[in-house]
Design an enzyme around this catalytic site. Sequence first.
Site, PDB file in Angstrom:
ATOM      1  N   LEU A 127       0.840  -1.194   0.000  1.00 11.87           N
ATOM      2  CA  LEU A 127       0.000   0.000   0.000  1.00 11.87           C
ATOM      3  C   LEU A 127       0.877   1.245   0.000  1.00 11.87           C
ATOM      4  O   LEU A 127       1.639   1.487   0.933  1.00 11.87           O
ATOM      5  CB  LEU A 127      -0.915   0.008   1.227  1.00 11.87           C
ATOM      6  CG  LEU A 127      -1.951   1.140   1.285  1.00 11.87           C
ATOM      7  CD1 LEU A 127      -3.022   0.921   0.235  1.00 11.87           C
ATOM      8  CD2 LEU A 127      -2.578   1.207   2.680  1.00 11.87           C
ATOM      9  N   HIS A 231       7.027   2.266  11.044  1.00 12.12           N
ATOM     10  CA  HIS A 231       7.639   3.480  10.513  1.00 12.12           C
ATOM     11  C   HIS A 231       6.668   4.643  10.722  1.00 12.12           C
ATOM     12  O   HIS A 231       5.451   4.460  10.719  1.00 12.12           O
ATOM     13  CB  HIS A 231       7.929   3.285   9.022  1.00 12.12           C
ATOM     14  CG  HIS A 231       8.748   4.354   8.395  1.00 12.12           C
ATOM     15  ND1 HIS A 231       8.223   5.582   8.034  1.00 12.12           N
ATOM     16  CD2 HIS A 231      10.058   4.386   8.041  1.00 12.12           C
ATOM     17  CE1 HIS A 231       9.169   6.314   7.485  1.00 12.12           C
ATOM     18  NE2 HIS A 231      10.299   5.624   7.475  1.00 12.12           N
TER      19      HIS A 231
END
Length: 346
Positions: A127, A231
């Site tokens: 994604l 992240h």
Amino acid sequence: MTWQVRAARTADIDALLDLAKLTGGGFTNLPADRDSLAARLAKSEASFARLEEAPDDELYILILEQTSTQRIAGCGMVFSRIGARWPFYSYKLGTLSQSSRELGRTFAMPYLSLVSDHDGASEVGGLFLHPDLRAGGLGRLLSRSRYLFIAGHRARFGNKMLAELRGVLDDDGNSPFWDALGRKFFGMTFPEADSFNAVHGSQFIADLMPTQPIYTALLPDSARAVIGQPHACGRGALAMLEAEGFTYDNYVDIFDGGPTVTARTDQLRSVRDSRAATVTRLCETGPTPEGQEFAPALIAAGQLTEFRAWIGHIAPGTGPATCTLPTREAETMAVTIGNEIRHVSL
């Protein structure tokens, strides 16, 4: 409503490569390598064209496209069955309790075990949305369209679904987790190992990674701090996954220590709550002739290569399992009376 999610085509290679160059590394499913991306697109086209419906290592790539300009600004992927070609490795974070009678103390010792517990599951991944467009709901459209595709082609996917999130990287694209662990056994920087994995797969992990449990106390603080952490750019993606029903169960990525989340496929919100309906009327926006109001929804139409999804509006139709769509939206998405769509609330 100017954006749709559709099946990718081999002609999308240039746009996909442009997106890959924006990822900043650590994005195994979208490597900035033309040959690798071309191979992925070819595999995706073959998967869409496959007649058999049992899952067997297929890859389906979906593209976010602006309908008026054909600008491609994002992608998402669904893998039908992981662990089919080579084992799908993860680290499982566990805890070993040890007691000393002489000291009168009990120690809880966290450790990492190399496992392939998820072999046979399906996976949503890959994604990525252009940084300039990460507002206004396009990320939600891109992400959730994958679940409508799964719901509309349910026999092609397993009963368990997982997603891996990119782990924490420093400003130079290095992983504190990899530097403390993987690099010791492979003699490769994180970008080198990540790039090799993206092109050649993870069999080299089985060849070189030690299979014995690794106590996290032996790792530096910088590595322990990022275990199971996404992240910074992936926190929004994690929130969307959790809203769908994914949960974290102490599995982490073997490269960067990012979290792996899982769910039962049929319990994913967009799979469980979506409904198929036949279009029986098209009309202008506003109340339908029966006095029904249009409501915003995520809508999908078409099968396999003809699949497309968009954020639009829907109203109850003239009978059970039927619906009414706004005329202009239906025309833009090439939907007409008699077509079947699948929809779910936003």
